[in-house]
Design a protein around this motif. Structure first.
Motif, mmCIF file in Angstrom:
data_model
loop_
_atom_site.group_PDB
_atom_site.id
_atom_site.type_symbol
_atom_site.label_atom_id
_atom_site.label_comp_id
_atom_site.label_asym_id
_atom_site.label_seq_id
_atom_site.Cartn_x
_atom_site.Cartn_y
_atom_site.Cartn_z
ATOM 1 N N LEU A 16 -79.780 17.063 -27.897
ATOM 2 C CA LEU A 16 -79.712 17.098 -29.358
ATOM 3 C C LEU A 16 -81.079 17.042 -30.007
ATOM 4 O O LEU A 16 -82.035 16.529 -29.425
ATOM 5 N N ARG A 69 -80.922 22.613 -27.522
ATOM 6 C CA ARG A 69 -79.749 21.877 -28.009
ATOM 7 C C ARG A 69 -78.452 22.383 -27.388
ATOM 8 O O ARG A 69 -78.201 23.589 -27.345
ATOM 9 N N GLN A 70 -77.656 21.432 -26.932
ATOM 10 C CA GLN A 70 -76.318 21.716 -26.413
ATOM 11 C C GLN A 70 -75.393 20.609 -26.892
ATOM 12 O O GLN A 70 -75.527 19.463 -26.475
ATOM 13 N N THR A 71 -74.491 20.971 -27.769
ATOM 14 C CA THR A 71 -73.568 20.016 -28.366
ATOM 15 C C THR A 71 -72.221 20.082 -27.646
ATOM 16 O O THR A 71 -72.060 20.825 -26.682
ATOM 17 N N ASN A 73 -67.615 19.384 -28.044
ATOM 18 C CA ASN A 73 -66.388 18.986 -28.719
ATOM 19 C C ASN A 73 -65.903 17.746 -27.981
ATOM 20 O O ASN A 73 -65.724 17.792 -26.758
ATOM 21 N N THR A 111 -67.402 17.283 -37.939
ATOM 22 C CA THR A 111 -68.603 17.742 -37.250
ATOM 23 C C THR A 111 -69.734 16.832 -37.679
ATOM 24 O O THR A 111 -69.989 16.669 -38.879
ATOM 25 N N SER A 113 -73.721 15.552 -37.987
ATOM 26 C CA SER A 113 -74.894 16.303 -38.442
ATOM 27 C C SER A 113 -75.767 16.794 -37.286
ATOM 28 O O SER A 113 -76.768 17.469 -37.519
ATOM 29 N N GLY A 115 -74.259 18.562 -34.766
ATOM 30 C CA GLY A 115 -73.551 19.742 -34.287
ATOM 31 C C GLY A 115 -72.376 19.469 -33.374
ATOM 32 O O GLY A 115 -71.716 20.387 -32.907
ATOM 33 N N ASN A 116 -72.079 18.199 -33.107
ATOM 34 C CA ASN A 116 -70.946 17.860 -32.246
ATOM 35 C C ASN A 116 -69.671 17.793 -33.073
ATOM 36 O O ASN A 116 -69.674 17.304 -34.201
#
Length: 123
Positions: A16, A69-71, A73, A111, A113, A115-116
């Protein structure tokens, strides 16, 4: 198989922008706890940190030029979906789906802030 204390077979690892602020968000909204596992880079950014949400570990790091960045769910059970939804919005999350009753429980989506996406449910 011997897992390290506080670890599960499967754990999300989020990359993040501003991991420190994500950790603060998780503490305020979901009552996350520090696992005392935090390694900083020379520039002060997080190389590796772990937080615990009701027995589940989330690993997190600040993005770099090599690790962008890798978010995720994330689906989380909480005692009170309505109260958690309100806290999430008060702490910078945006509405994805308002609170409603479904066959599987009282649920909503936000969601953060960073991005998750969080699917918040109480049963």
């Amino acid at each position: 198989m011997n897992l390290p204390a506080g670890h599960q077979t499967l754990m999300p690892y989020l990359i993040l922008e501003n991991a420190t602020q994500f950790i603060h968000f998780a503490k305020k909204v979901f009552d996350a706890k520090d696992s005392n596992e935090q390694i900083l880079r020379k520039d002060g950014t997080i190389m590796h940190a772990e937080i615990i949400l009701n027995g589940s570990t989330i690993m997190v790091t600040d993005e770099t030029k090599d690790w962008t960045r890798q978010t995720a769910n994330l689906f989380i059970y909480v005692p009170d979906a309505d109260a958690t939804y309100k806290k999430a919005l008060e702490n910078g999350a945006t509405k994805l789906m308002g609170v409603s009753d479904k066959d599987y429980g009282r649920t909503c989506g936000v969601t953060d802030s960073f991005g998750n996406v969080w699917w918040i449910t109480s049963v």
